[in-house]
Design a protein around this motif. Structure first.
Motif, PDB file in Angstrom:
ATOM      1  N   HIS A 146       6.879  13.877  56.303  1.00 12.22           N
ATOM      2  CA  HIS A 146       8.140  13.899  57.045  1.00 12.22           C
ATOM      3  C   HIS A 146       7.898  14.071  58.541  1.00 12.22           C
ATOM      4  CE1 HIS A 146      12.337  14.653  57.911  1.00 12.22           C
ATOM      5  NE2 HIS A 146      12.043  15.831  58.436  1.00 12.22           N
ATOM      6  N   ARG A 147       6.951  14.920  58.899  1.00 16.73           N
ATOM      7  CA  ARG A 147       6.594  15.128  60.304  1.00 16.73           C
ATOM      8  C   ARG A 147       5.071  15.156  60.406  1.00 16.73           C
ATOM      9  NH1 ARG A 147       9.614  20.933  61.055  1.00 16.73           N
ATOM     10  NH2 ARG A 147       9.619  21.541  58.869  1.00 16.73           N
ATOM     11  N   PRO A 148       4.454  14.001  60.593  1.00 21.31           N
ATOM     12  CA  PRO A 148       2.990  13.894  60.565  1.00 21.31           C
ATOM     13  C   PRO A 148       2.319  14.771  61.621  1.00 21.31           C
ATOM     14  CG  PRO A 148       4.014  11.730  60.427  1.00 21.31           C
ATOM     15  CD  PRO A 148       5.109  12.694  60.767  1.00 21.31           C
ATOM     16  N   LEU A 157       2.341  26.995  40.455  1.00 17.87           N
ATOM     17  CA  LEU A 157       2.969  27.205  41.760  1.00 17.87           C
ATOM     18  C   LEU A 157       2.141  26.576  42.878  1.00 17.87           C
ATOM     19  CD1 LEU A 157       4.106  30.921  41.388  1.00 17.87           C
ATOM     20  CD2 LEU A 157       5.452  28.848  40.997  1.00 17.87           C
ATOM     21  N   LEU A 158       0.823  26.624  42.740  1.00 23.10           N
ATOM     22  CA  LEU A 158      -0.037  25.979  43.730  1.00 23.10           C
ATOM     23  C   LEU A 158       0.261  24.488  43.811  1.00 23.10           C
ATOM     24  CD1 LEU A 158      -2.448  25.762  45.664  1.00 23.10           C
ATOM     25  CD2 LEU A 158      -3.932  25.636  43.636  1.00 23.10           C
ATOM     26  N   GLU A 159       0.350  23.816  42.671  1.00 20.77           N
ATOM     27  CA  GLU A 159       0.647  22.379  42.677  1.00 20.77           C
ATOM     28  C   GLU A 159       2.011  22.105  43.295  1.00 20.77           C
ATOM     29  OE1 GLU A 159      -1.418  20.168  42.255  1.00 20.77           O
ATOM     30  OE2 GLU A 159      -2.878  20.698  40.725  1.00 20.77           O
ATOM     31  N   HIS A 160       2.989  22.940  42.975  1.00 15.13           N
ATOM     32  CA  HIS A 160       4.336  22.792  43.527  1.00 15.13           C
ATOM     33  C   HIS A 160       4.308  22.933  45.047  1.00 15.13           C
ATOM     34  CE1 HIS A 160       8.849  24.123  43.080  1.00 15.13           C
ATOM     35  NE2 HIS A 160       8.689  23.202  43.992  1.00 15.13           N
ATOM     36  N   LEU A 161       3.608  23.964  45.532  1.00 10.09           N
ATOM     37  CA  LEU A 161       3.576  24.191  46.976  1.00 10.09           C
ATOM     38  C   LEU A 161       2.785  23.097  47.689  1.00 10.09           C
ATOM     39  CD1 LEU A 161       4.555  26.179  49.143  1.00 10.09           C
ATOM     40  CD2 LEU A 161       2.332  27.299  48.990  1.00 10.09           C
ATOM     41  N   LEU A 162       1.673  22.661  47.108  1.00  8.03           N
ATOM     42  CA  LEU A 162       0.925  21.575  47.727  1.00  8.03           C
ATOM     43  C   LEU A 162       1.779  20.317  47.852  1.00  8.03           C
ATOM     44  CD1 LEU A 162      -2.619  21.878  46.091  1.00  8.03           C
ATOM     45  CD2 LEU A 162      -1.999  22.383  48.465  1.00  8.03           C
ATOM     46  N   ALA A 163       2.578  20.022  46.823  1.00 11.49           N
ATOM     47  CA  ALA A 163       3.462  18.855  46.889  1.00 11.49           C
ATOM     48  C   ALA A 163       4.452  18.990  48.046  1.00 11.49           C
ATOM     49  CB  ALA A 163       4.198  18.681  45.561  1.00 11.49           C
ATOM     50  N   LYS A 164       4.950  20.206  48.259  1.00 13.81           N
ATOM     51  CA  LYS A 164       5.913  20.412  49.347  1.00 13.81           C
ATOM     52  C   LYS A 164       5.232  20.329  50.718  1.00 13.81           C
ATOM     53  CE  LYS A 164       9.573  22.799  48.770  1.00 13.81           C
ATOM     54  NZ  LYS A 164      10.601  23.845  48.596  1.00 13.81           N
ATOM     55  N   ILE A 165       4.011  20.836  50.808  1.00 12.67           N
ATOM     56  CA  ILE A 165       3.277  20.732  52.074  1.00 12.67           C
ATOM     57  C   ILE A 165       2.954  19.270  52.379  1.00 12.67           C
ATOM     58  CG2 ILE A 165       1.061  21.251  53.167  1.00 12.67           C
ATOM     59  CD1 ILE A 165       1.210  24.004  51.753  1.00 12.67           C
ATOM     60  N   LEU A 213       5.711  31.285  45.615  1.00 16.45           N
ATOM     61  CA  LEU A 213       4.513  31.160  46.441  1.00 16.45           C
ATOM     62  C   LEU A 213       4.938  30.592  47.780  1.00 16.45           C
ATOM     63  CD1 LEU A 213       1.403  31.295  46.698  1.00 16.45           C
ATOM     64  CD2 LEU A 213       1.328  28.970  45.763  1.00 16.45           C
ATOM     65  N   THR A 214       4.460  31.209  48.853  1.00 14.66           N
ATOM     66  CA  THR A 214       4.968  30.903  50.191  1.00 14.66           C
ATOM     67  C   THR A 214       3.855  30.436  51.119  1.00 14.66           C
ATOM     68  OG1 THR A 214       6.714  32.567  49.951  1.00 14.66           O
ATOM     69  CG2 THR A 214       6.179  31.876  52.185  1.00 14.66           C
ATOM     70  N   ALA A 215       4.203  29.503  51.993  1.00 13.87           N
ATOM     71  CA  ALA A 215       3.316  29.083  53.082  1.00 13.87           C
ATOM     72  C   ALA A 215       4.064  29.208  54.407  1.00 13.87           C
ATOM     73  CB  ALA A 215       2.848  27.642  52.893  1.00 13.87           C
ATOM     74  N   LEU A 216       3.342  29.659  55.413  1.00 10.86           N
ATOM     75  CA  LEU A 216       3.843  29.699  56.788  1.00 10.86           C
ATOM     76  C   LEU A 216       3.213  28.545  57.550  1.00 10.86           C
ATOM     77  CD1 LEU A 216       5.274  31.169  59.206  1.00 10.86           C
ATOM     78  CD2 LEU A 216       3.091  32.379  59.542  1.00 10.86           C
ATOM     79  N   ALA A 217       4.045  27.689  58.146  1.00  7.62           N
ATOM     80  CA  ALA A 217       3.555  26.577  58.966  1.00  7.62           C
ATOM     81  C   ALA A 217       3.667  26.954  60.435  1.00  7.62           C
ATOM     82  CB  ALA A 217       4.357  25.315  58.677  1.00  7.62           C
ATOM     83  N   ILE A 218       2.626  26.615  61.201  1.00  5.35           N
ATOM     84  CA  ILE A 218       2.583  26.922  62.633  1.00  5.35           C
ATOM     85  C   ILE A 218       2.102  25.691  63.378  1.00  5.35           C
ATOM     86  CG2 ILE A 218       1.564  28.366  64.437  1.00  5.35           C
ATOM     87  CD1 ILE A 218       0.969  30.451  62.211  1.00  5.35           C
ATOM     88  N   GLU A 219       2.862  25.295  64.388  1.00  8.23           N
ATOM     89  CA  GLU A 219       2.439  24.209  65.268  1.00  8.23           C
ATOM     90  C   GLU A 219       2.953  24.496  66.667  1.00  8.23           C
ATOM     91  OE1 GLU A 219       1.991  19.389  65.207  1.00  8.23           O
ATOM     92  OE2 GLU A 219       3.742  20.253  64.228  1.00  8.23           O
ATOM     93  N   ARG A 250      -4.083  24.387  70.068  1.00 12.31           N
ATOM     94  CA  ARG A 250      -3.647  23.098  70.616  1.00 12.31           C
ATOM     95  C   ARG A 250      -4.224  21.949  69.796  1.00 12.31           C
ATOM     96  NH1 ARG A 250      -4.860  24.217  75.251  1.00 12.31           N
ATOM     97  NH2 ARG A 250      -2.827  24.748  76.112  1.00 12.31           N
ATOM     98  N   GLY A 251      -3.357  21.013  69.421  1.00 14.97           N
ATOM     99  CA  GLY A 251      -3.794  19.833  68.698  1.00 14.97           C
ATOM    100  C   GLY A 251      -3.833  19.977  67.192  1.00 14.97           C
ATOM    101  N   TYR A 252      -3.475  21.172  66.688  1.00 15.84           N
ATOM    102  CA  TYR A 252      -3.523  21.421  65.254  1.00 15.84           C
ATOM    103  C   TYR A 252      -2.175  21.938  64.742  1.00 15.84           C
ATOM    104  CZ  TYR A 252      -8.635  21.188  64.726  1.00 15.84           C
ATOM    105  OH  TYR A 252      -9.932  20.772  64.668  1.00 15.84           O
TER     106      TYR A 252
END
Length: 259
Positions: free
Chosen positions: A46-48, A32-40, A232-238, A16-18
Motif C-alpha cells: 500500500h505504501r512501498p 498470529l505470526l502469519e497473520h501479522l506478516l500478511a498485514k505487514i 500480536l502487534t508491530a510498531l512501524a516507524i518511518e 534515514r532511508g529506512y
C-alpha cells in the motif's frame, strides 16, 4: 548491536532511508505470526518502502503451541528489500543455556513455556514426566535441530534505529548503551519501566505484557501478550511517522468471516 544512523531533531525519527516494523513477543503463535506478516506485507504494498527492517524483539518461543514452527518460518524468511533482524529474548537465552548443558534452569523453563516448546518438536509430556534435569537436557538436545540452534546463535541484543533503540526487555537507566549488561537487555523490568528520564532515544521493547501498546515519552512497550490474548502487534516507524499494525483485523484484501 545493529546501528542505523542515530540522529536527533525536534522529535524522534527513524534511520534515514529506512522503514522499520518492530514485532512484539510471539511466544509460539505461528498462526498470529502469519497473520501479522500478511498485514505487514499488505502495508508495504500500500505504501512501498525502498528499504525496510523487520525487527523481532525476542521471545519467539515457549508458552504457545508452535515454537518450532515459528523458528522455522523466520529462519527461512526472505522478502525483497526487507531485512530481518532478530533480538534475543530471555526465553531464547534460557533455551540456549539448556542446550549448553545448564541444568539449573530446566525446571523453571518447563514451567514457563518450555514444555509447550518441546511438544512443538514432537516430544510428548509423558517422556518428560519425573525425568531428572540432566536427562531433560539430553532430550532437548536431541529434539531441537542444529539449524535452529545455529539460527538462535545469530540473534543480537539491540538495534539502534535513528532516535530509537530496539531491545527485548529494556535498559538500565543512566548507563550508556554500549555498557548495558546482557542480563538487563533481556530481563529487566523495574527500574526501567518506572523511569521517566530522557535516555537520548526512545526504547522500543517487549517482555512486559500490557493489554495495549504502552507509549511513553522515553519508551514504547509492544508486548500485547499474543500467546494468551491472540493479539500480536508491530510498531512501524518511518522518518518522524509511526503507526501500529496488529492481528485484530484481517489482512488488507482478505474477506472476514461472514462476508
Amino acid at each position: 548491536m545493529f546501528n542505523f544512523s542515530p540522529r536527533r531533531g525536534k522529535g524522534p525519527a527513524g534511520a534515514r532511508g529506512y522503514r522499520a516494523y518492530v514485532v512484539g513477543d510471539i511466544h509460539g503463535r505461528v498462526d498470529l505470526l502469519e497473520h501479522l506478516l500478511a498485514k505487514i506485507h499488505a502495508d508495504l504494498q500500500h505504501r512501498p518502502a525502498r528499504k525496510a527492517l523487520l525487527v523481532f524483539v525476542g521471545d519467539l518461543i515457549d508458552r504457545g503451541p508452535s515454537s518450532a514452527q515459528v523458528l522455522e518460518r523466520l529462519r527461512t524468511y526472505r522478502r525483497e528489500r526487507v531485512r530481518p533482524v532478530f533480538l534475543l529474548g530471555n526465553h531464547e537465552e534460557v533455551l540456549l543455556r539448556i542446550l549448553g548443558g545448564d541444568v539449573s534452569v530446566v525446571d523453571s523453563w518447563l514451567r514457563f513455556g518450555g514444555l509447550q516448546c518441546l511438544q512443538s518438536y514432537g516430544v510428548p509430556f509423558a517422556r518428560l514426566r519425573d525425568r531428572p534435569a540432566e536427562e531433560v537436557v539430553e532430550i532437548v538436545r536431541s529434539a531441537v535441530p542444529q539449524h535452529h540452534v545455529e539460527f538462535l546463535e545469530t540473534f543480537v541484543d539491540s538495534c539502534r534505529f535513528g532516535d530509537y533503540l530496539f531491545v527485548h526487555a529494556g535498559i538500565r537507566p543512566g548507563i550508556e548503551v554500549d555498557r548495558q549488561s546482557q542480563s538487563d537487555l533481556r530481563w529487566i523490568r523495574e527500574p526501567f519501566l518506572f523511569d521517566e528520564s530522557d535516555h537520548g532515544f526512545v526504547v522500543v521493547h517487549g517482555h512486559t505484557i500490557r493489554d495495549e501498546v504502552e507509549e511513553r515519552p522515553n519508551r514504547i512497550g509492544i508486548d500485547t501478550g499474543a500467546y494468551r490474548s491472540g493479539v500480536l502487534t508491530a510498531l512501524a516507524i518511518e522518518n518522524a511517522d509511526r503507526w501500529l499494525i496488529d492481528t485484530r483485523t484481517a489482512p488488507e484484501g482478505t474477506a472476514s468471516a461472514g462476508d
